[in-house]
Design an enzyme around this catalytic site. Structure first.
Site, mmCIF file in Angstrom:
data_model
loop_
_atom_site.group_PDB
_atom_site.id
_atom_site.type_symbol
_atom_site.label_atom_id
_atom_site.label_comp_id
_atom_site.label_asym_id
_atom_site.label_seq_id
_atom_site.Cartn_x
_atom_site.Cartn_y
_atom_site.Cartn_z
ATOM 1 N N HIS A 121 -10.968 7.525 18.316
ATOM 2 C CA HIS A 121 -10.153 8.717 18.073
ATOM 3 C C HIS A 121 -10.733 9.531 16.918
ATOM 4 O O HIS A 121 -10.890 10.757 17.002
ATOM 5 C CB HIS A 121 -8.711 8.279 17.758
ATOM 6 C CG HIS A 121 -7.870 9.308 17.059
ATOM 7 N ND1 HIS A 121 -8.009 9.613 15.719
ATOM 8 C CD2 HIS A 121 -6.859 10.091 17.514
ATOM 9 C CE1 HIS A 121 -7.134 10.543 15.380
ATOM 10 N NE2 HIS A 121 -6.419 10.846 16.448
ATOM 11 N N ASN A 122 -11.091 8.859 15.834
ATOM 12 C CA ASN A 122 -11.627 9.569 14.676
ATOM 13 C C ASN A 122 -13.010 10.137 14.957
ATOM 14 O O ASN A 122 -13.367 11.193 14.447
ATOM 15 C CB ASN A 122 -11.659 8.644 13.462
ATOM 16 C CG ASN A 122 -10.280 8.454 12.852
ATOM 17 O OD1 ASN A 122 -9.263 8.593 13.538
ATOM 18 N ND2 ASN A 122 -10.225 8.132 11.579
ATOM 19 N N LYS A 178 -0.753 7.974 0.022
ATOM 20 C CA LYS A 178 -0.094 9.107 0.705
ATOM 21 C C LYS A 178 0.531 8.669 2.027
ATOM 22 O O LYS A 178 1.670 9.029 2.348
ATOM 23 C CB LYS A 178 -1.101 10.234 0.942
ATOM 24 C CG LYS A 178 -1.625 10.891 -0.326
ATOM 25 C CD LYS A 178 -2.477 12.100 -0.028
ATOM 26 C CE LYS A 178 -3.784 11.758 0.661
ATOM 27 N NZ LYS A 178 -4.749 11.102 -0.235
ATOM 28 N N MET A 179 -0.218 7.912 2.821
ATOM 29 C CA MET A 179 0.290 7.460 4.117
ATOM 30 C C MET A 179 1.384 6.407 3.944
ATOM 31 O O MET A 179 2.464 6.500 4.531
ATOM 32 C CB MET A 179 -0.851 6.881 4.954
ATOM 33 C CG MET A 179 -1.863 7.889 5.436
ATOM 34 S SD MET A 179 -1.313 8.831 6.870
ATOM 35 C CE MET A 179 -1.405 7.578 8.163
ATOM 36 N N GLY A 180 1.097 5.394 3.137
ATOM 37 C CA GLY A 180 2.026 4.281 2.988
ATOM 38 C C GLY A 180 3.355 4.699 2.404
ATOM 39 O O GLY A 180 4.422 4.289 2.880
ATOM 40 N N SER A 182 -2.460 7.490 13.388
ATOM 41 C CA SER A 182 -2.951 8.860 13.292
ATOM 42 C C SER A 182 -1.787 9.796 12.975
ATOM 43 O O SER A 182 -0.645 9.518 13.332
ATOM 44 C CB SER A 182 -3.612 9.282 14.610
ATOM 45 O OG SER A 182 -4.093 10.612 14.516
ATOM 46 N N GLY A 183 -2.123 10.902 12.328
ATOM 47 C CA GLY A 183 -1.095 11.891 12.022
ATOM 48 C C GLY A 183 -1.062 12.305 10.573
ATOM 49 O O GLY A 183 -0.351 13.241 10.207
ATOM 50 N N ASN A 204 -7.320 1.694 8.456
ATOM 51 C CA ASN A 204 -8.481 2.025 9.283
ATOM 52 C C ASN A 204 -9.548 0.942 9.148
ATOM 53 O O ASN A 204 -10.667 1.191 8.712
ATOM 54 C CB ASN A 204 -9.066 3.386 8.877
ATOM 55 C CG ASN A 204 -8.284 4.547 9.442
ATOM 56 O OD1 ASN A 204 -7.711 4.454 10.532
ATOM 57 N ND2 ASN A 204 -8.239 5.642 8.722
ATOM 58 N N GLY A 253 0.824 -1.203 0.000
ATOM 59 C CA GLY A 253 0.000 0.000 0.000
ATOM 60 C C GLY A 253 0.856 1.250 0.000
ATOM 61 O O GLY A 253 1.421 1.612 1.029
ATOM 62 N N GLU A 277 -12.388 13.210 16.824
ATOM 63 C CA GLU A 277 -11.877 14.176 15.833
ATOM 64 C C GLU A 277 -13.038 14.857 15.108
ATOM 65 O O GLU A 277 -13.009 16.081 14.884
ATOM 66 C CB GLU A 277 -10.983 13.423 14.858
ATOM 67 C CG GLU A 277 -10.439 14.203 13.696
ATOM 68 C CD GLU A 277 -9.740 13.261 12.723
ATOM 69 O OE1 GLU A 277 -10.277 13.068 11.606
ATOM 70 O OE2 GLU A 277 -8.679 12.716 13.076
ATOM 71 N N TYR A 278 -14.062 14.083 14.735
ATOM 72 C CA TYR A 278 -15.241 14.658 14.078
ATOM 73 C C TYR A 278 -15.818 15.783 14.931
ATOM 74 O O TYR A 278 -16.125 16.866 14.441
ATOM 75 C CB TYR A 278 -16.318 13.586 13.890
ATOM 76 C CG TYR A 278 -16.215 12.727 12.665
ATOM 77 C CD1 TYR A 278 -14.990 12.229 12.224
ATOM 78 C CD2 TYR A 278 -17.349 12.368 11.950
ATOM 79 C CE1 TYR A 278 -14.909 11.403 11.108
ATOM 80 C CE2 TYR A 278 -17.276 11.544 10.831
ATOM 81 C CZ TYR A 278 -16.054 11.066 10.423
ATOM 82 O OH TYR A 278 -15.977 10.251 9.327
ATOM 83 N N LYS A 304 -8.486 3.622 17.606
ATOM 84 C CA LYS A 304 -8.341 4.573 16.494
ATOM 85 C C LYS A 304 -9.702 4.991 15.953
ATOM 86 O O LYS A 304 -9.903 6.154 15.574
ATOM 87 C CB LYS A 304 -7.506 3.929 15.372
ATOM 88 C CG LYS A 304 -7.374 4.787 14.105
ATOM 89 C CD LYS A 304 -6.755 6.144 14.398
ATOM 90 C CE LYS A 304 -6.256 6.861 13.141
ATOM 91 N NZ LYS A 304 -7.224 7.056 12.086
#
Length: 301
Positions: free
Chosen positions: A175-176, A12-14, A122-123, A96, A9, A179-180, A172
């Protein structure tokens, strides 16, 4: 522990996490279904593979594979990886994923004797590159074996074992959901100020808020960056706010647990309703999503 890892993967993150791993002395063998991301990391000296089988076979015994794909793709990818792994190997799901799916995948791995850890990350892309926050679920012994991995990819102190399998993705998810609610409150507050009779400089408000006030945070800081990039009116930013699922999952989990979550539920409903009723609050929330996650949020021409 050999610092060799297979990585699936390269979004962008991977992609950023692969670079982070390489900076910390890890040898990475990377795979992505589409070839262009593979070419991008190869130019940075990362070894790539053209199939999952090739990637797994390139790893030494006691193989370690990190999966970083969308939750919709995890089940198939994990099964394809499992076909090529043996007892004592380890899979980490860093996406996720829904925690209930994670429990099923953990059991699938257990039956084959393959270790499994779930890791909520996260981040955003910048965190993946410079130091993320990692919430891990799984057995203590497997976590301890690979703790150096989590230390290397995380911000100082930004990682830990949450509990048994499923807890990493569960924590997580919540956490999201939180975040919302936080993003929603920021959006609503700034719309109140924007529509007031006072001629407020919202850039200055953000700057002051984000210097030792009670609500000083990365989110407020990101709003400041969005104002600098797009202007206070955020005219280029859509007031229609997308949601990726974790807020919905948090609300559903809360309902099963008989826990009232009016703030998270309200922020989720706002996102759904914003598709027909865009607003400045929605523009602020969209701008924040763009700043920390790189989500495409510009108005469609």
């Amino acid at each position: 522990m050999k610092k060799i890892i297979g990585y699936i993967g390269l979004g962008k993150m991977g992609r950023n996490m692969v670079y982070n791993l390489a900076d910390h002395g890890w040898k990475v063998v990377a795979y992505n279904r589409s070839p262009e991301p593979r070419k991008m990391v190869a130019k940075q000296g990362i070894q790539t593979a053209e199939s999952i089988e090739e990637m797994v076979n390139a790893l030494p015994s006691q193989k370690l594979v990190w999966i970083m794909v969308s939750h919709q793709a995890v089940d198939k990818i994990l099964r394809d990886v499992l076909k090529n792994m043996k007892r004592g190997d380890t899979i980490i799901d860093g996406g996720n994923s829904h925690y209930l799916s994670t429990l099923k995948n953990a059991e699938l791995c257990r039956k084959k004797g393959v270790n499994f850890l779930d890791c909520g990350v996260s981040g955003g892309p910048s965190g993946a590159r410079e130091g993320a926050c990692c919430m891990v679920g799984g057995s203590l012994s497997v976590y301890k074996k690979y703790e150096k991995l989590f230390k290397d990819i995380s911000a100082p102190g930004g990682y830990g074992l949450m509990g048994e399998n499923g807890t990493g993705h569960f924590v997580k998810m919540v956490h999201n959901g939180i975040e919302y609610g936080m993003m929603q409150a920021i959006g609503e507050g700034f719309e109140v100020m924007k529509k007031s009779k006072f001629h407020l400089d919202l850039k200055k408000v953000v700057e002051v808020y984000n210097n030792q006030s009670v609500i000083t945070s990365r989110l407020v800081g990101w709003l400041g960056l969005a104002y600098k990039q797009y202007g206070v009116d955020l005219k280029q930013i859509s007031g229609k706010v997308s949601h990726s699922g974790e807020g919905q999952w948090t609300v559903e989990a809360a309902r099963k647990l008989k826990v009232r979550v009016p703030i998270i539920k309200g922020s989720l409903n706002f996102r759904k309703q914003s598709q027909k009723k865009p607003s400045y609050t929605g523009q602020v929330v969209s701008a924040l999503r763009n700043q920390f996650g790189g989500h495409e949020v510009k108005n469609k021409k």
